[in-house]
Design an enzyme around this catalytic site. Structure first.
Site, PDB file in Angstrom:
ATOM      1  N   TYR A  76      15.367  63.965  18.530  1.00 55.04           N
ATOM      2  CA  TYR A  76      15.256  64.879  17.391  1.00 55.04           C
ATOM      3  C   TYR A  76      13.990  65.740  17.508  1.00 55.04           C
ATOM      4  O   TYR A  76      14.036  66.899  17.835  1.00 55.04           O
ATOM      5  CB  TYR A  76      15.284  64.100  16.069  1.00 55.04           C
ATOM      6  CG  TYR A  76      15.262  65.019  14.875  1.00 55.04           C
ATOM      7  CD1 TYR A  76      16.409  65.711  14.521  1.00 55.04           C
ATOM      8  CD2 TYR A  76      14.106  65.228  14.132  1.00 55.04           C
ATOM      9  CE1 TYR A  76      16.396  66.590  13.455  1.00 55.04           C
ATOM     10  CE2 TYR A  76      14.093  66.100  13.063  1.00 55.04           C
ATOM     11  CZ  TYR A  76      15.238  66.782  12.719  1.00 55.04           C
ATOM     12  OH  TYR A  76      15.230  67.662  11.673  1.00 55.04           O
ATOM     13  N   SER A 125      21.143  69.011  14.453  1.00 51.02           N
ATOM     14  CA  SER A 125      20.297  69.864  13.624  1.00 51.02           C
ATOM     15  C   SER A 125      19.122  70.381  14.459  1.00 51.02           C
ATOM     16  O   SER A 125      19.339  71.067  15.457  1.00 51.02           O
ATOM     17  CB  SER A 125      19.834  69.076  12.397  1.00 51.02           C
ATOM     18  OG  SER A 125      19.355  69.927  11.402  1.00 51.02           O
ATOM     19  N   ASP A 179      28.781  73.869   6.492  1.00 59.46           N
ATOM     20  CA  ASP A 179      27.373  73.569   6.752  1.00 59.46           C
ATOM     21  C   ASP A 179      26.544  74.750   6.250  1.00 59.46           C
ATOM     22  O   ASP A 179      26.454  75.789   6.905  1.00 59.46           O
ATOM     23  CB  ASP A 179      27.127  73.346   8.244  1.00 59.46           C
ATOM     24  CG  ASP A 179      25.712  72.864   8.533  1.00 59.46           C
ATOM     25  OD1 ASP A 179      24.871  72.904   7.610  1.00 59.46           O
ATOM     26  OD2 ASP A 179      25.439  72.455   9.666  1.00 59.46           O
ATOM     27  N   HIS A 185      26.629  69.654   6.766  1.00 57.59           N
ATOM     28  CA  HIS A 185      25.574  69.337   7.722  1.00 57.59           C
ATOM     29  C   HIS A 185      25.565  67.859   8.107  1.00 57.59           C
ATOM     30  O   HIS A 185      24.924  67.463   9.065  1.00 57.59           O
ATOM     31  CB  HIS A 185      24.228  69.735   7.131  1.00 57.59           C
ATOM     32  CG  HIS A 185      23.120  69.820   8.134  1.00 57.59           C
ATOM     33  ND1 HIS A 185      23.144  70.718   9.177  1.00 57.59           N
ATOM     34  CD2 HIS A 185      21.961  69.131   8.275  1.00 57.59           C
ATOM     35  CE1 HIS A 185      22.042  70.583   9.900  1.00 57.59           C
ATOM     36  NE2 HIS A 185      21.315  69.615   9.382  1.00 57.59           N
TER      37      HIS A 185
END
Length: 791
Positions: free
Chosen positions: A547, A628, A719, A761
């Site tokens: 991430y 993301s 999203d 999302h």
């Protein structure tokens, strides 16, 4: 604990945010991406492995997947007339038309991509077996941490395959539990989810927010707890909001945006307009939303976001003001007990409330933990990148004292006041959680709480109660809810509920934590989960997840899908705790943000190289995944090192780094990325923006048969956090540059997109949709890595 709201990008958190949250990692029992108000952790034997030797890249060739069929990609129109001038640099944007989700041409593009992806997935033989096994393993009862209001207890429960978790209520811990709110009854397909809730102090009312198709937009409704009857209240255009009741149960504070202009037909969740002019309101129970009190707005700062929360004593309203996703906020307060006519007096003049500015600059984060009248205790990173606890008297706002100083190595994650004068403290120590009981007044350590190596995903505690509930999970622990009595001389901690997964035996697996040197020598932690006694001969499939942004920590969490991959594909699952996250505090976060964003990609690439050099896998067997901000990570890494990976899965990624700030809440992410409107920051962004760095690797290295790895970009039509245009534009660009613009292109590995309908999302996605997506993406991965099924 006094919880605030801000606009981050997390999923399934008590604090609703607009931040880029960790999504898509898998079917977690509980999502592990968390803000400073709540986090998660893991377990099992950890060992440090010998550092790998320096790695030559000469041996890496382009990964050729097991997928032999050449794809007939749809031709997407290129509009070469669209060219932007960024500070004298001309940047073409031929797929600008894909930014309009309502255009017929965009819908046609999506339909063709869906058909293409379906044709590929049909040939992924393992997909159906994955779906069956994930479904079987996921079908087990799950419980969340209970919380108390008045004399009643509330908790979430899922029997196994229910689309959404169900909210239960009971009069006592021994009393019969009754269904209070079942979101599964609100839609046939399970796409209406419960996104936020708050029970009034006397437990008479439940205010709850509903989201449709995974959108960030929320509609707040109210019900009576006793007879479960619906109140007429309906509040619309709510987003990035908590719900905080006043203690008289007459109403609550919430945040919203102005309604669309009259005549605008908006399918909430598919629009791309920037979210501006957030406002804080107070709603009186039983009144129409049009009569709500406007408590605060700031037209001069349209990008600011506001959250209101009532202190535990019911006296103060705290106003939390943020301008970005940085862990900094302003903090104002209003003494509601001093209002001559109470809140009712503001119905005539409609606010704003008379706030006093305690903190009026964005230089640090302040999160209220407890207060005794005017004396407040805060969790803060002011002059403390690993956080500390401080105290101030509102009567002397310039005099602050440290209660718990910043630790040398560990990050202070959270603090919860309990049993009048105690606090439960959680630290993150090398990405593993530590729990302590401390004295609220002095901060002195009273007790260490015994927990395994893993993640604390939730703490439910009230200052007036001596009992707290603590949720724990790890890579090999599906979930334990502990009941901890802090009123005894030595805290009594026992298992209240334990989640059991039929057929899962944790003794078959092991977890290792290694520290990998990055390009600049920084040691980057990485967890590796696999079967015991595996020969490290480089033959195994491996999934590396990352991430690296927004101060979000990835801590060990149980995942059904990952266990299935380990058990039936013989895979390793790995998490790289790269810079940009919150694993080591604000310095670690800043080391992977703005001008230093490249560190994130270097860290992730170094982790991948380690897995190969240490014998866990080989490049043809190595898949990478992120969601993301992690989707951006994957997009950047395949551009920079297409030779290193056998497959890439990028969920809802931020792919157009020059225009992200123009859509929905994207303007809040400039704190981590910068903004192309500024010349210096444009030059940071253009270097790694996935959309703008797709190159033909065989042209850059003509002596090597390089190509991009098989790639799946995943997005969803609702999203409204990272709008689908990011993935659609990158998909069109990759297919054109690498495939359709050439006859007999060397790019034979597939480049496809999985586009989900009635989903967002990540938050609120029904169980079946999660299972189907996991089966699709990991079925694709298995085919591309030539991974065979193990019974």
């Amino acid at each position: 604990m006094i919880v605030h709201t801000s606009h981050g990008l997390l999923i399934n958190l008590p604090r609703i945010t607009g931040r880029l949250g960790n999504v898509g990692s898998n079917l977690f029992v509980r999502v592990s991406a968390v803000s400073k108000s709540c986090r998660c952790h893991s377990h099992s034997p950890f060992s440090n492995r010998r550092r790998p030797s320096s790695l030559s890249t000469a041996r890496f060739m382009g990964s050729l997947s097991a997928f032999k069929e050449l794809l007939d990609y749809p031709i997407a129109r290129r509009d070469d007339s669209v060219v932007d001038n960024y500070h004298g640099v001309k940047i073409p944007d031929p797929y600008r038309w894909l930014e309009d989700p309502d255009a017929a041409e965009v819908k046609e593009f999506v339909e063709k991509q869906v058909k293409l992806t379906e044709s590929v997935l049909e040939k992924c033989e393992v997909k159906d077996k994955l779906r069956d096994e994930i479904t079987k393993l996921f079908d087990h009862p799950r419980y969340d941490v209970p919380f108390k209001r008045g004399s009643k207890y509330f908790y979430f429960h899922n029997t196994g395959l229910q689309a959404q978790n169900v909210l239960y209520v009971q009069d006592s811990l021994e009393g019969e539990a009754e269904v209070l709110l079942d979101p599964n009854s609100l839609s046939e397909d399970g796409t209406v989810s419960l996104s936020t809730l708050s029970v009034s102090e006397d437990a008479k009312y439940l205010a709850y927010g509903l989201s449709s198709s995974g959108s960030d937009w929320v509609t707040i409704k109210v019900m009576r707890v006793e007879d479960k009857s619906a109140e007429p209240d309906t509040l619309s255009w709510v987003k990035f909001s908590g719900i905080s009741w006043t203690h008289d149960s007459k109403g609550f504070f919430y945040s919203r945006y102005p309604a669309p202009k009259e005549g605008e037909n908006v399918d909430a969740g598919t629009e791309t307009d920037s979210n501006l002019d957030h406002e804080l309101y107070y709603h009186f129970l039983g009144m129409d939303q049009s009569e709500d009190i406007l408590c605060w707005r700031d037209p001069e700062n349209p990008k600011h976001s506001f959250g209101g929360s009532v202190t535990d004593d019911g006296k103060y309203l705290l106003l939390d003001i943020t301008e970005s996703c940085d862990p900094v906020n302003k903090l104002y307060y209003c003494d509601m007990s001093s209002l001559p006519e109470g809140l009712e007096g503001f119905r005539k003049k409609n606010g704003p409330l008379p706030f006093v500015k305690l903190i009026d600059s964005f230089d640090a984060q302040y999160q209220a933990i407890a207060n005794d009248d005017t004396v407040f205790t805060f969790l803060t990173n002011k002059d403390a990148p690993k956080y500390k606890l401080v105290r101030v008297d509102l009567k002397e706002p310039s005099s602050w004292i440290d209660v718990i100083p910043e630790a040398e190595n560990d990050v202070l994650e959270s603090a919860y006041a309990v049993n009048v004068n105690k606090i439960i403290i959680s630290y993150l120590s090398d990405v593993k959680y530590v729990l302590q009981i401390r004295d609220l007044e002095t901060g002195s350590l009273l007790h260490q709480l015994p927990i395994d190596i893993g993640s604390v995903y939730g703490i439910s505690a009230r200052r007036e109660d001596s009992v707290a509930f603590i949720g724990f999970t790890s890579f090999l622990t599906p979930g334990i809810v502990y009941q901890c009595n802090i009123g005894t001389e030595v805290p009594d901690m026992k298992i209240f509920r334990e989640i059991s997964v039929p057929g899962f035996n944790r003794s078959d697996y092991e977890v290792t934590q290694v520290f990998v040197p990055s390009k600049d020598g920084t040691k980057v932690p990485m967890f590796i989960v696999g079967r015991k006694n595996v020969n490290l001969d480089g033959s195994h499939p491996c999934l590396l997840y990352g991430y690296g942004g927004f101060n979000i920590s990835l801590t060990p969490t149980f995942s059904v899908s990952h266990i299935v991959l380990i058990r039936h594909l013989g895979a390793f699952f790995c998490i790289a705790n790269i810079r940009g996250g919150g694993e080591y505090g604000e310095e670690w976060h800043k080391a992977g943000a703005l001008s230093k964003k490249q560190n994130c990609f270097d860290d992730f690439i170094s982790a991948a190289e380690y897995l190969i050099s240490a014998g866990y896998t080989q490049y043809r067997k190595l898949s990478i995944e992120g969601g993301s901000n992690g989707g951006l990570l994957i997009g950047a890494c395949i551009n920079q090192r297409p030779d290193l990976f056998g497959c890439a899965l990028a969920h809802v990624g931020v792919m157009d780094m020059l225009r992200f700030h123009k859509f929905t809440i994207g303007h809040a992410w400039t704190s981590d990325y910068g903004c192309s409107d500024k010349e210096e920051e444009f030059h940071w962004l253009i270097k790694y923006s996935p959309l703008h760095n797709v190159r033909r690797p065989w042209e850059e290295h003509p002596d090597q048969p390089l190509q991009y790895p098989p790639t799946m970009l995943l997005t969803a039509d609702h999203d409204d956090r990272v709008v689908p245009l990011h993935s659609l534009k990158l998909l069109a660009t990759m297919q054109y540059v690498l495939c359709t613009s050439l006859d007999n292109s060397p790019q034979t590995n597939p480049i496809i997109g999985r586009i989900e309908c009635k989903a967002g999302h990540g938050a609120g996605r029904p169980t079946q949709k999660m299972i189907d997506e996991a089966a699709d993406r990991y079925g694709f991965m298995a085919k591309m890595l030539d991974a065979s099924w193990i019974e």
